[in-house]
Write a protein that holds these residues in place. Structure first.
Motif, PDB file in Angstrom:
ATOM      1  N   LEU A 199       8.736  -0.693   2.447  1.00 56.55           N
ATOM      2  CA  LEU A 199       9.485  -1.237   1.311  1.00 56.55           C
ATOM      3  C   LEU A 199      10.387  -0.184   0.686  1.00 56.55           C
ATOM      4  O   LEU A 199      11.502  -0.468   0.286  1.00 56.55           O
ATOM      5  N   ASP A 200       9.857   1.046   0.580  1.00 55.63           N
ATOM      6  CA  ASP A 200      10.656   2.174   0.068  1.00 55.63           C
ATOM      7  C   ASP A 200       9.960   3.458   0.502  1.00 55.63           C
ATOM      8  O   ASP A 200       9.092   3.423   1.370  1.00 55.63           O
ATOM      9  N   ASP A 201      10.293   4.563  -0.118  1.00 54.77           N
ATOM     10  CA  ASP A 201       9.732   5.860   0.284  1.00 54.77           C
ATOM     11  C   ASP A 201       8.218   5.899   0.248  1.00 54.77           C
ATOM     12  O   ASP A 201       7.582   6.603   1.009  1.00 54.77           O
ATOM     13  N   GLN A 202       7.659   5.154  -0.696  1.00 53.73           N
ATOM     14  CA  GLN A 202       6.226   5.296  -0.918  1.00 53.73           C
ATOM     15  C   GLN A 202       5.392   4.078  -0.528  1.00 53.73           C
ATOM     16  O   GLN A 202       4.174   4.177  -0.416  1.00 53.73           O
ATOM     17  N   TYR A 207       0.819  -1.215   0.000  1.00 53.87           N
ATOM     18  CA  TYR A 207       0.000   0.000   0.000  1.00 53.87           C
ATOM     19  C   TYR A 207       0.847   1.255   0.000  1.00 53.87           C
ATOM     20  O   TYR A 207       1.960   1.253   0.516  1.00 53.87           O
ATOM     21  N   GLU A 208       0.249   2.310  -0.540  1.00 56.56           N
ATOM     22  CA  GLU A 208       0.906   3.613  -0.500  1.00 56.56           C
ATOM     23  C   GLU A 208       0.280   4.450   0.610  1.00 56.56           C
ATOM     24  O   GLU A 208      -0.770   4.097   1.138  1.00 56.56           O
ATOM     25  N   GLU A 209       0.947   5.555   0.895  1.00 57.42           N
ATOM     26  CA  GLU A 209       0.549   6.432   1.996  1.00 57.42           C
ATOM     27  C   GLU A 209      -0.955   6.786   1.962  1.00 57.42           C
ATOM     28  O   GLU A 209      -1.620   6.813   2.997  1.00 57.42           O
ATOM     29  N   ARG A 210      -1.492   7.025   0.777  1.00 60.66           N
ATOM     30  CA  ARG A 210      -2.900   7.435   0.644  1.00 60.66           C
ATOM     31  C   ARG A 210      -3.841   6.432   1.316  1.00 60.66           C
ATOM     32  O   ARG A 210      -4.828   6.796   1.944  1.00 60.66           O
ATOM     33  N   SER A 211      -3.525   5.143   1.190  1.00 64.81           N
ATOM     34  CA  SER A 211      -4.356   4.099   1.793  1.00 64.81           C
ATOM     35  C   SER A 211      -4.257   4.079   3.308  1.00 64.81           C
ATOM     36  O   SER A 211      -5.147   3.613   3.991  1.00 64.81           O
ATOM     37  N   LEU A 212      -3.107   4.563   3.808  1.00 72.78           N
ATOM     38  CA  LEU A 212      -2.810   4.402   5.243  1.00 72.78           C
ATOM     39  C   LEU A 212      -3.101   5.651   6.062  1.00 72.78           C
ATOM     40  O   LEU A 212      -2.938   5.653   7.285  1.00 72.78           O
ATOM     41  N   GLN A 213      -3.564   6.698   5.383  1.00 77.33           N
ATOM     42  CA  GLN A 213      -3.687   8.008   6.027  1.00 77.33           C
ATOM     43  C   GLN A 213      -4.482   8.024   7.325  1.00 77.33           C
ATOM     44  O   GLN A 213      -4.141   8.722   8.262  1.00 77.33           O
TER      45      GLN A 213
END
Ligand SMILES: C[S@@+](CC[C@H](N)C(=O)[O-])C[C@H]1O[C@@H](n2cnc3c(N)ncnc32)[C@H](O)[C@@H]1O
Length: 291
Positions: free
Chosen positions: A192-195, A172-178
């Protein structure tokens, strides 16, 4: 959450790809197979996706393409098209008040009178990329005091094969985890990496993911004895008859006294009289009566 408006310049009248008659034929076909109901207002959205798929398979005439969708033995093209027609927007801890209700009240009711060690079955129907079932799992682990006493089975399904693959992968990316507290992100995910973050393997393995069309009675017959069903932000894409039919299949899938949770803009009372609305301090859930 809403369907992308996707209005184009040719929302009125025939679009380049589909004539009015073809559009009607296509919408009737899709409604019959998937429950998804598209009105005239979504014409540009539908037309674009159908045209893209026709180009991808190299079919020039819409009626030929419709025949391919109807009669292809593997059903592969129908699946690819359905993957393009669904709206999969979701995120972690969406409509949290319902998860609060689950761990503050509903699950205690579900297990009352049950032996420790017995099964509790929870199903996220229309799970999209997996944020909903993983949010349920995390909330149970973090906040249901009796979580270790019962054999909890978590099921998650969707009609879209592509989003299911992503759900199983759990990246998942940040948007999903907000909406998720950072300490829980740190506890249950690996960066995993920056995003991108990946949800831990134990959680990925704890959920039984499957491809299920909730408009198909044969597929729905595989689900029985559910204690809680989440079907949030999916039935908004169905018409009234489709919603009533889905409600009746969910009724059959639930145990007596089991609960169904809908999205905040949805009301079971407007769809079906099979369920009793239950007003808890955190949320309204709909309950299958004892008999
Ligand atoms: C907007 S998402 C909702 C995700 C999640 N339940 C939530 O509330 O955040 C709706 C999901 O329903 C799925 N869907 C649409 N029609 C379906 C059907 N007939 N059977 C199963 N899933 C369907 C879509 O593929 C999509 O992933």
């Amino acid at each position: 959450m809403s369907l992308p408006s996707d209005k184009g310049p040719s929302d009125k009248g025939d679009t380049a790809g589909l004539s009015a008659a073809d559009y009607d034929a296509f919408c009737r076909f899709l409604r019959e197979r998937t429950g998804l109901s598209f009105t005239e207002a979504k014409r540009y959205f539908v037309d674009r996706r159908v045209s893209e798929r026709m180009a991808a398979v190299g079919v020039e005439h819409f009626r030929q393409y419709l025949n391919l969708l109807r009669y292809q033995a593997s059903g592969e093209e129908l699946q690819l098209l359905v993957n393009r027609m669904t709206v999969n927007e979701t995120y972690f801890f969406r409509e949290m008040y319902q998860l609060d209700c689950l761990v503050n009240a509903a699950l205690d009711e579900v297990v009352s009178g049950r032996e420790p060690g017995s099964r509790v079955r929870i199903w996220s129907a229309g799970c999209a990329t997996g944020e909903e079932p993983y949010s349920i799992a995390i909330t149970l682990l973090e906040r249901w005091s009796r979580v270790d006493e019962f054999e909890i089975e978590l099921y998650a399904s969707d009609i879209d094969s592509h989003v299911l693959e992503r759900a199983q992968e759990g990246i998942y990316e940040e948007r999903s985890l907000q909406a998720m507290p950072r300490d829980l992100v740190a506890k249950y995910f690996t960066r995993l990496d920056d995003q991108r973050w990946q949800i831990m393997e134990e959680l990925r393995d704890s959920i039984d993911f499957s491809l299920v069309n909730i408009a198909d009675p044969r597929q729905m017959a595989n689900f029985r004895g559910m204690d809680v069903i989440f079907c949030r932000n999916l039935l908004i894409y169905f018409d009234d008859l489709g919603r009533r039919e889905a409600a009746s299949m969910f009724y059959d899938a639930l145990s007596p006294c089991g609960f169904i949770c809908l999205g905040h803009s949805e009301s079971m009372s407007r769809m079906s009289s099979l369920f009793v609305p239950r007003r808890f301090p955190d949320a309204i859930l709909y309950q299958k009566p004892q008999s």
